[in-house]
Design an enzyme around this catalytic site. Structure first.
Site, PDB file in Angstrom:
ATOM      1  CD  GLU A   1      -3.638  -5.804   4.017  1.00 19.50           C
ATOM      2  OE1 GLU A   1      -4.435  -4.948   4.470  1.00 19.50           O
ATOM      3  OE2 GLU A   1      -2.409  -5.687   4.086  1.00 19.50           O
TER       4      GLU A   1
ATOM      5  CD  GLU B   1      -3.023  -0.961   2.299  1.00 17.40           C
ATOM      6  OE1 GLU B   1      -2.934  -0.029   3.114  1.00 17.40           O
ATOM      7  OE2 GLU B   1      -3.957  -1.784   2.309  1.00 17.40           O
TER       8      GLU B   1
HETATM    9  C1  FCB Z   1      -4.249  -2.132   5.614  1.00 19.89           C
HETATM   10  C2  FCB Z   1      -2.862  -2.478   6.084  1.00 19.89           C
HETATM   11  C3  FCB Z   1      -2.837  -3.546   7.153  1.00 19.89           C
HETATM   12  C4  FCB Z   1      -3.946  -3.350   8.156  1.00 19.89           C
HETATM   13  C5  FCB Z   1      -5.267  -3.233   7.458  1.00 19.89           C
HETATM   14  C6  FCB Z   1      -6.441  -3.095   8.386  1.00 19.89           C
HETATM   15  O1  FCB Z   1      -4.261  -0.843   5.123  1.00 19.89           O
HETATM   16  O2  FCB Z   1      -2.086  -2.919   5.003  1.00 19.89           O
HETATM   17  O3  FCB Z   1      -1.572  -3.527   7.751  1.00 19.89           O
HETATM   18  O4  FCB Z   1      -3.670  -2.261   8.939  1.00 19.89           O
HETATM   19  O5  FCB Z   1      -5.240  -2.133   6.603  1.00 19.89           O
END
Ligand code: FCB
Length: 462
Positions: A369, A189
């Site tokens: 994620e 990210e």
């Molecule tokens: C993302 C991050 C991860 C975690 C999630 C909830 O932005 O990559 O580390 O904090 O959010």
């Protein structure tokens, strides 16, 4: 389906085998689909001062009074550095096929440069071997925000040189672990570093400096491309970026909202996608930043060819959509989770996956994620009933399944997160795990969602 949901022009029909209901599964995923869970080093490892680990910007930031909720730090976190073997057993018991973790740069190079720290390398070697022994495929992120503090002291990501230091660090890992890590992710990210770390300042390093922010964006993209090239030169395996993508919808029917949503999409998505997959930064964003921005001045000849070095897969992280009004502000349309920035909108998963495939071609995708925070409670009978997380995951997985049916080459999906952990500025209050961590004892308890996920994995579907 929302008015914003768009279908791919020529959806591939799901094969009979993929679409047919299986045992306990109405929505069956393609054979070989990878089910996983994700974590990151600073959020779970703890052992902040052990085995030669140096300091990172998150050590500095979290130890600065007022920066994190309750002054929480990752000093101990989920103590995974010591409990890794038990945690791997948990993963095996869940049936995970893939585990996405990150490597702590300051464990490998305490100051971010020079000879690697053997004890740091040994830790990740044991972890990776332990995954293989349990039949779990390792997916390693090279950088999940824990920049060595010594590199921050020489300018951090504002300093172009940091991108080259990153490539050297990546090369160390490719040489030591390249034979046993099949998938590498470069930068987690980059946008969050830019926005939270340099625009809003509520993540490390805690600045509010728009000019610096977009120069940092370019250097992060450059670092990504240099690491891709380093893998081609020195290692094996597949590599790609991990981008948090957000569908950006106009909040109303006005032309102003449409225009503003488009520019918002440029900053949220195309800045990162276009540079990596098309070799150019989006013209609307560059124009908005202006020709004299530090970013514009920081782009050297040849940089974009490096940024656009061919990747093997694109990792997508999806949490929330944005609705943008005519003034460029964002408005909330759906219920939010415990995280006030997260609107719960599963169709956004479908929209972002199909959009990436439509606009950038059939690059293999993995969801690295997706998840939901809750104030989960360990009941007296030893259970954690997180029904809200189950419905969140089910709805988002169903949206991903629909995208696969419409031709999106999605190969795996990872829940954020395996374990409750240090949620950055939110400390330990938000619990994102499938597995509850009782911090005073470090006991792990499978939440109801973990039991549910085990059945999803077993059935390869919902
Ligand atoms: C993302 C991050 C991860 C975690 C999630 C909830 O932005 O990559 O580390 O904090 O959010």
């Amino acid at each position: 389906m929302s008015m914003h949901t768009r279908r791919l022009p020529s959806p591939a029909a799901p094969s009979a085998a993929d679409g047919a209901p299986g045992p306990g599964a109405e929505l069956r995923f393609p054979a070989g689909f990878g089910w996983g869970a994700a974590t990151s080093a600073y959020q779970i490892e703890g052992a902040a001062k052990e085995d030669g680990r140096g300091e990172s910007v998150w050590d500095t930031f979290s130890r600065t009074p007022g920066r994190t909720r309750n002054g929480d730090t990752g000093d101990v976190a989920a103590d995974h550095y010591h409990r890794w073997a038990d945690d791997l057993d948990l993963m095996r018991d869940l049936g995970l096929g893939s585990y996405r973790f990150s490597i702590s740069w300051p464990r490998i190079q305490a100051d971010g440069t020079g000879a690697p720290n053997q004890r740091g390398l040994d830790f990740y070697r044991r972890l990776v071997d332990g995954l293989h022994e349990r039949g779990i495929s390792p997916m390693a992120t090279l950088f999940h925000w824990d920049l060595p503090q010594a590199l921050q002291d020489t300018g951090g990501w504002e300093n172009r040189d940091t991108a080259y230091r990153f490539a050297e660090y990546a090369e160390v890992l490719f040489r030591h672990l390249g034979d046993r890590v099949p998938v590498w992710l470069t930068i987690n990210e980059p946008k969050t570093v830019v926005q939270n770390g340099y625009l809003e300042g509520h993540h490390a390093p805690g600045f509010q400096d728009p000019q610096a922010a977009y120069l940092v964006a370019h250097h992060l993209q450059l670092a990504h491309g240099l690491a891709v090239r380093a893998l081609r030169a020195t290692g094996a395996g597949r590599i790609g970026p991990a981008l948090n993508l957000h569908p950006c919808y106009p909040a109303d029917d006005s032309a102003e909202a449409a225009r503003a949503a488009r520019l918002h999409d440029g900053y949220e998505n195309r800045l990162y996608l276009d540079s990596i997959l098309k070799g150019s930064y989006p013209a609307d964003v560059l124009a908005d930043l202006g020709p004299d921005s530090r970013m514009a001045r920081g782009i050297a000849d040849g940089d974009l060819e490096i940024v656009a070095s061919p990747i093997d897969l694109l990792a997508v992280q999806y949490y929330t959509p944005y609705y943008v009004d005519g003034e460029g502000g964002t408005v909330s349309r759906w219920p939010t989770s415990q995280a006030d920035w997260q609107q719960i909108y599963p169709d956004g998963m479908y929209d972002i996956l199909t959009r990436v495939t439509r606009d950038y071609g059939p690059v293999p995708l993995t969801v690295t994620e997706n998840g939901l925070p809750q104030a989960d409670v360990l009941a007296a009978d030893g259970t954690v009933d997180d029904a809200g997380r189950i419905s969140f995951l089910r709805d988002h997985m169903a949206a991903a399944h629909r995208a696969v049916g419409d031709g999106v080459p999605l190969e795996s999906y990872h829940v954020w997160s395996l374990l409750d952990n240090f949620e950055w500025a939110e400390g330990y209050e938000q619990r994102w795990g499938l597995v509850y961590v009782d911090y005073p004892t470090q006991r792990r308890v499978l939440k109801r969602s973990a039991h549910w996920y085990r059945e999803v994995i077993r059935a390869n579907g919902l």
